[in-house]
Design an enzyme around this catalytic site. Structure first.
Site, PDB file in Angstrom:
ATOM      1  N   LYS A   1       3.139 -15.695   0.471  1.00  0.00           N
ATOM      2  CA  LYS A   1       3.672 -14.336   0.253  1.00  0.00           C
ATOM      3  C   LYS A   1       4.942 -14.258   1.064  1.00  0.00           C
ATOM      4  O   LYS A   1       4.915 -14.389   2.292  1.00  0.00           O
ATOM      5  CB  LYS A   1       2.626 -13.350   0.746  1.00  0.00           C
TER       6      LYS A   1
HETATM    7  P1  FBP Z   1       4.111  -3.605   1.716  1.00  0.00           P
HETATM    8  O1  FBP Z   1       4.158  -3.851   0.239  1.00  0.00           O
HETATM    9  O2  FBP Z   1       3.782  -2.189   2.023  1.00  0.00           O
HETATM   10  O3  FBP Z   1       5.378  -4.100   2.381  1.00  0.00           O
HETATM   11  O4  FBP Z   1       2.870  -4.439   2.264  1.00  0.00           O
HETATM   12  C1  FBP Z   1       2.910  -5.833   2.399  1.00  0.00           C
HETATM   13  C2  FBP Z   1       2.625  -6.201   3.831  1.00  0.00           C
HETATM   14  O5  FBP Z   1       2.723  -7.592   4.047  1.00  0.00           O
HETATM   15  C3  FBP Z   1       1.286  -5.701   4.342  1.00  0.00           C
HETATM   16  O6  FBP Z   1       0.240  -6.591   4.076  1.00  0.00           O
HETATM   17  C4  FBP Z   1       1.554  -5.532   5.797  1.00  0.00           C
HETATM   18  O7  FBP Z   1       0.778  -4.556   6.390  1.00  0.00           O
HETATM   19  C5  FBP Z   1       2.977  -5.117   5.816  1.00  0.00           C
HETATM   20  O8  FBP Z   1       3.586  -5.606   4.654  1.00  0.00           O
HETATM   21  C6  FBP Z   1       3.703  -5.685   6.982  1.00  0.00           C
HETATM   22  O9  FBP Z   1       4.983  -5.141   6.965  1.00  0.00           O
HETATM   23  P2  FBP Z   1       6.086  -5.498   8.024  1.00  0.00           P
HETATM   24  O10 FBP Z   1       7.167  -6.164   7.246  1.00  0.00           O
HETATM   25  O11 FBP Z   1       6.524  -4.208   8.589  1.00  0.00           O
HETATM   26  O12 FBP Z   1       5.442  -6.397   9.024  1.00  0.00           O
END
Ligand code: FBP
Length: 262
Positions: free
Chosen positions: A177
């Site tokens: 991811k």
């Molecule tokens: P989003 O689609 O809201 O960005 O979520 C994906 C994610 O990877 C979540 O699993 C995680 O909580 C968040 O983004 C982490 O975001 P950041 O980039 O602030 O660490």
């Protein structure tokens, strides 16, 4: 990637992972836009949409709510996570074991790796243990591959994102991811770098329907296998409408215009 490893959390080889670990990673502030989203049951209900191939949550949310949804939702156990209250170098605590996730009925594990952090070595070793335990349990492995920390000046630079994708392959993730690197060519390069590891785009902060669906379309056309998204779904008053559009783009390969009309 092990052939078939993502079968329980994919549809026609593609993935739409709904991420809901934000209560840990960002805190309840992420639920203010749509107060219902504070309640995990609301998001579990959203995850029953046909487009959602898995729901990623942490241990406490899984323990309390997954038993009510195990027939309708595929569980992706997000094994590590750290709060925004932590101000040290990027790191992520392993909060539950693969064995316990399997007992709760998880179909796959999710694990954050902060390449470039001063804690990269320990995180990679923790990932090794989790990845090998997941193989024993026949669970797929999704790496949140987020280069961050002292070694990383710009975490969405194309070369950094390609490296993040490649780390997924090198360390044995079935799915990496990654953040969108800003344009289709850079995304295509990252997907090539991941080789046999599937790449999914990370959602990011909330955007308009058109902007978000257009970026997802670009990522899919560049070779991504899907999306892992949180805020762009649960921060909407009508998350089902956006999921209808995502279903069109990801699984039916339609245009953005057709998806917007869904
Ligand atoms: P989003 O689609 O809201 O960005 O979520 C994906 C994610 O990877 C979540 O699993 C995680 O909580 C968040 O983004 C982490 O975001 P950041 O980039 O602030 O660490």
């Amino acid at each position: 990637m092990i052939p078939g490893a993502t079968d329980p959390i994919s549809r026609d080889g593609k993935l739409l992972i709904l991420a809901y670990d934000h209560g840990l990673e960002h805190g309840p502030v992420d639920f203010e836009a749509v107060p219902e989203s504070m309640n995990p049951e609301h998001v579990f209900d959203v995850a029953t949409h046909d487009a959602v191939t898995a729901l990623a949550v942490g241990k406490g949310v899984a323990e309390a709510h997954y038993p009510d949804y195990e027939d309708e939702v595929n569980l992706l156990a997000k094994l590590n996570g750290t709060s925004n209250l932590w101000m040290g170098e990027h790191d992520s605590a392993v909060n539950w074991s693969v064995e316990y996730a399997a007992e709760l009925g998880a179909d796959a594990i999710g694990f954050t790796l902060y390449g470039g952090s001063n804690h990269e070595v320990e995180m990679a070793e923790e990932f090794r243990d989790a990845q090998e335990a997941a193989r024993d349990e026949d669970m797929g492995v999704v790496m949140w591959s987020y280069p961050r920390g002292q070694g990383v000046k710009n975490d969405t630079k194309p070369s950094t994102i390609s490296y993040a994708a490649r780390l997924g392959l090198e360390l044995g993730a079935d799915v990496a991811k990654i953040k969108y690197p800003g344009d289709a060519d850079a995304m295509a390069h990252a997907c090539k770098a991941a080789a046999s590891t599937d790449v999914v785009m990370s959602g990011g902060s909330k955007a308009s329907d058109e902007e978000f669906l257009s970026t997802v379309k670009e990522a899919m056309d560049a070779g991504a296998k899907g999306l892992a998204v949180g805020r762009n779904v649960f921060q909407r008053e009508n998350p089902e409408a956006l999921l209808d559009g995502l279903e069109k783009i990801i699984f039916e390969e339609t245009s953005v215009e057709e998806a917007l009309a869904a």
